[in-house]
Design an enzyme around this catalytic site. Structure first.
Site, PDB file in Angstrom:
ATOM      1  N   ARG A  29       0.788  -1.226   0.000  1.00  0.00           N
ATOM      2  CA  ARG A  29       0.000   0.000   0.000  1.00  0.00           C
ATOM      3  C   ARG A  29       0.826   1.285   0.000  1.00  0.00           C
ATOM      4  NH1 ARG A  29      -5.394  -0.603   3.572  1.00  0.00           N
ATOM      5  NH2 ARG A  29      -5.886   1.216   2.338  1.00  0.00           N
ATOM      6  N   HIS A  75      -8.487  -3.058  -6.739  1.00  0.00           N
ATOM      7  CA  HIS A  75      -8.101  -2.353  -5.501  1.00  0.00           C
ATOM      8  C   HIS A  75      -9.325  -2.165  -4.590  1.00  0.00           C
ATOM      9  CE1 HIS A  75      -5.014  -0.055  -3.387  1.00  0.00           C
ATOM     10  NE2 HIS A  75      -5.940   0.843  -3.080  1.00  0.00           N
ATOM     11  N   TYR A 119     -17.830  14.566 -11.546  1.00  0.00           N
ATOM     12  CA  TYR A 119     -17.742  15.747 -12.401  1.00  0.00           C
ATOM     13  C   TYR A 119     -16.504  15.766 -13.286  1.00  0.00           C
ATOM     14  CZ  TYR A 119     -21.251  17.500  -9.123  1.00  0.00           C
ATOM     15  OH  TYR A 119     -22.373  17.646  -8.363  1.00  0.00           O
TER      16      TYR A 119
END
Length: 743
Positions: A29, A75, A119
């Site tokens: 990670r 993931h 967006y």
């Protein structure tokens, strides 16, 4: 089913579980892989975009689509971590080389966050496709199962450049952290080529190519001589400064314009920098700054600091370097995952490790291409051979009962069951020895391939295949030729994508600030009953002494270098620097004390105010409503904080009085119900400010202390209590913590 109880030491289980968790965070990670310089979330996001076909020359796709697909396939750690990684990879002010082309609001250098993923849109950058993902379909890296074993994902991307140095990395794992600065692409490629040519190249020689870090925000690295040790060990501190220019204004004034900021100032630190400059003016570190404005835009950073006429611009610049984050430190710790283990490497080791990886991927690539070309060659040879005996092949096909019979004849010359026009044809067929792959190609060949031009094209294609086979075999058999091919690719990448260095590397002297000496003088602090405060000089006070003493509730003499100490009923101490006040005129209205200190008149009540000069090396007597008393050294209240607890109070208690102790010998406590107790001050111990004190007088019922009086030796003191006049100096001297006497 029988239950099995396993007895084990709890600490062993905890240790093993924590180690497993730590290694998972470190490897899977937080830390980048040294080979491709990417963290798992970055690698998975880029690979998913490649899989979705979101190319640099194609349309943008919604970020939410990319995030959702990445989370569902590779993931499963939440959408925010994936979107954050996508955003950072698109921000050219954070990355030396942006890997994602963002469309929409992807945040700003001043700390504005990106718009929601629904967006914004994104696609891969051209360099990402050509230098990070181009050969991933050529079996150049290993693929591993995803979290639920329904998909395959690359263990590492086949990156052609040392991305870990180009883009740098930052990450916090368990018990360790990585911090690698970004560098100039052209310099890193040159250093990489030099390492390929000479794996034993020294760090000193590499540093002649790589001048140092190249931050996307520009700035100036001012400890050039220390870089060699940093890049050799992989650890150290890089000193960064913003770039400041002096601009002339009308009227002979000058202003400092900050055009580049240190990399560490990205985000909300720009706002903090502006506040720090305001503080410099408020705390009187300088009187030369008249205004500051942030005029930054999409075109770049522009922070303008206006100076008064005749100001020393260089001195102000040094002050900014010394007292704000315009000069900052970037901590370098080149920690990355290599062979499954976290390790700190210097620049030479990093380039050698990436070189090994690059040769390994190139070898796998050309082995794979060689295998494919050999398979193609086999088929082409079969088709060319078949064209020479095409009439016989047609006769075999027409005489066969099924495709299996025809294939057996082409491969092994088995003619049993096949009808031939003549015995000569049968004998010729028995001599055929095509390979299975060639036989399949012949059986699938279309008739138009027999046209003369098509035959010529097939022969030319075969010649090209033979050339490729020779090329790949020569590359695989000669390390020098392989290195030459890798260098050729690197040179092409550099030519297309390099850009000029932005960070200047130099040696600079430490910024020196000469603080202006403050002339010490006697002043008088005045505060009226409404809380308006001001400071006047001693001469002004002497001329207006009667009016000053009459109109003001507090008149405190002190020095301008001291502080005003405000003790409140709630047990707090608020300090105000007298230098925070400008020495004004007597008839000035003044400033509310709330505006100059942390004191809030709506929540607290003032018990006493002293100058820090008055309480220095003196003792203070504290008394509360519940009859708790103590002595405290005035030196305990010399603290840097503006607000501290002056004393500890018991529940439902409050501070009644704070008095300076001079030559008093006795104290008199007066309660609301008319009880009095006089005892020696020697009976009160000196304690720390955090103590509650000791009981001064035993109170009965709901009674509480109303007043305290300090009496000097042989002093005569009379007070009025209702209609009575009480002589305190004639009272019997008793013991502390006893009941008082009614008067």
């Amino acid at each position: 089913m029988d239950d099995t109880i396993i007895k084990t030491e709890y600490s062993d289980i905890m240790q093993k579980s924590y180690i497993d968790y730590a290694m998972s965070v470190i490897v899977s990670r937080a830390l980048p892989d040294i080979r491709d310089g990417l963290k798992p979330v970055q690698r998975r996001t880029l690979y998913d975009m490649h899989e979705l076909g979101i190319k640099y020359n194609g349309p943008f796709r919604k970020s939410a689509r990319i995030v959702g697909d990445t989370m569902g396939k590779y993931h499963p750690h939440g959408d925010s971590s994936i979107y954050d990684a996508l955003v950072v990879m698109s921000q050219d002010f954070k990355k030396g080389l942006a890997l994602v082309d963002g469309h929409g609001n992807f945040g700003s250098i001043e700390g504005d966050g990106a718009a929601a993923m629904r967006y914004t849109e994104a696609r891969l950058q051209k360099i990402t496709q050509e230098a990070y993902l181009e050969d991933i379909d050529k079996d150049v890296v290993d693929f591993i199962p995803n979290f639920d074993e329904t998909e395959k994902e690359p263990e590492v991307l086949p990156v052609k450049i040392p991305n870990i140095l180009v883009n740098g990395a930052e990450g916090i794992a368990v018990g360790m952290a990585t911090s690698i600065p970004p560098h100039n692409l052209g310099e890193i490629i040159d250093a990489f080529i030099a390492t390929i040519k000479d794996p034993d190249i020294t760090t000193q020689e590499l540093m002649e190519i790589v001048k140092g870090p190249d931050f996307p925000t520009g700035g100036i690295v001012v400890n050039k001589d220390e870089l060699i040790n940093i890049y050799q060990s992989g650890c150290g501190k890089i000193k960064l400064r913003g770039k400041v220019e002096v601009e002339k204004k009308k009227g002979g004034k000058e202003c400092l314009v900050i055009t580049e900021i240190p990399y560490t100032m990205i985000g909300l630190s720009i706002g903090k920098f502006l506040n720090d400059v305001y503080s410099l003016v408020e705390n009187r570190y300088t009187n030369d700054i008249t205004d500051i404005s942030n005029q930054s835009s999409k075109e770049g950073i522009r922070i303008v600091i206006e100076l008064k006429k005749g100001a020393d611009a260089k001195a102000v610049e040094n002050l900014l370097y010394k007292k704000t984050r315009l000069e900052d430190t970037f901590g370098v710790n080149m920690l990355s995952v290599c062979d499954g283990r976290p390790e700190v490497f210097g620049i030479k080791e990093i380039l050698n490790k990436v070189s090994e990886f690059r040769f390994a991927t190139a070898t796998r690539k050309y082995n794979n291409l060689l295998t494919k070309e050999k398979e193609k060659n086999e088929v082409q040879e079969g088709l060319i051979k078949a064209c020479d005996v095409i009439d016989l092949i047609i006769e075999i096909l027409r005489g066969s009962k099924n495709i299996k019979m025809a294939r057996e004849c082409l491969v092994n010359g088995v003619t049993k069951g096949i009808k031939f026009k003549s015995e000569a044809s049968r004998k010729m067929a028995e001599l055929l020895q095509f390979t299975p792959a060639q036989a399949n190609a012949i059986l699938e060949m279309r008739l138009y391939k027999l046209i003369g031009l098509e035959m010529e094209a097939l022969v030319k294609e075969h010649e090209e295949t033979l050339k490729k086979i020779a090329l790949y075999e020569s590359l695989l058999g000669n390390h020098y030729l392989m290195a030459k091919e890798i260098i050729k690719e690197l040179t092409k990448i550099k030519k297309e994508f390099e850009r000029p260095r932005r960070t200047e590397i130099t040696n600079a002297k430490e910024a020196v600030v000469f603080k202006e000496e403050i002339k010490e003088e006697e002043i008088v602090f005045l505060m009226d009953k409404f809380g308006y405060s001001k400071v006047i000089d001693l001469n002004t006070y002497e001329r207006n002494k009667e009016a000053a003493d009459t109109e003001n509730k507090y008149v405190i003499h002190g020095k301008n270098t001291g502080k005003i100490c405000i003790f409140t009923k709630e047990g707090n101490l608020h300090s105000v620097k007298l230098l925070d006040y400008s020495i004004g005129r007597f008839r000035d209205k003044g400033i509310p004390i709330d505006n100059k200190s942390t004191f809030d008149s709506s929540k607290e009540n003032i018990v006493a105010i002293y100058s820090s000069d008055d309480i220095y090396n003196r003792e203070l007597l504290f008394a509360t409503k519940k009859s708790m008393v103590k002595k405290v050294s005035g030196n305990e209240f010399f603290v840097s904080r503006k607000n501290v607890a002056a004393t500890k109070l018991n529940e439902d208690d409050c501070l009644l009085a704070v008095n300076l102790i001079d030559a008093e010998e006795t104290i008199v406590l007066q309660t609301e119900k008319g009880s009095y107790l006089r005892f020696s001050l020697d009976q009160i111990p000196e304690q720390k400010k955090a103590a509650c004190g000791v009981r001064g007088m035993k109170l009965t019922g709901e009674d509480s202390v109303e007043e305290i009086y300090l009496l000097k030796e042989n002093e005569v003191r009379e007070i009025k209590a209702g209609n009575k006049t009480i002589n305190l100096s004639r009272m019997h001297i008793g013991k502390r913590d006893s009941k008082g006497t009614k008067k």
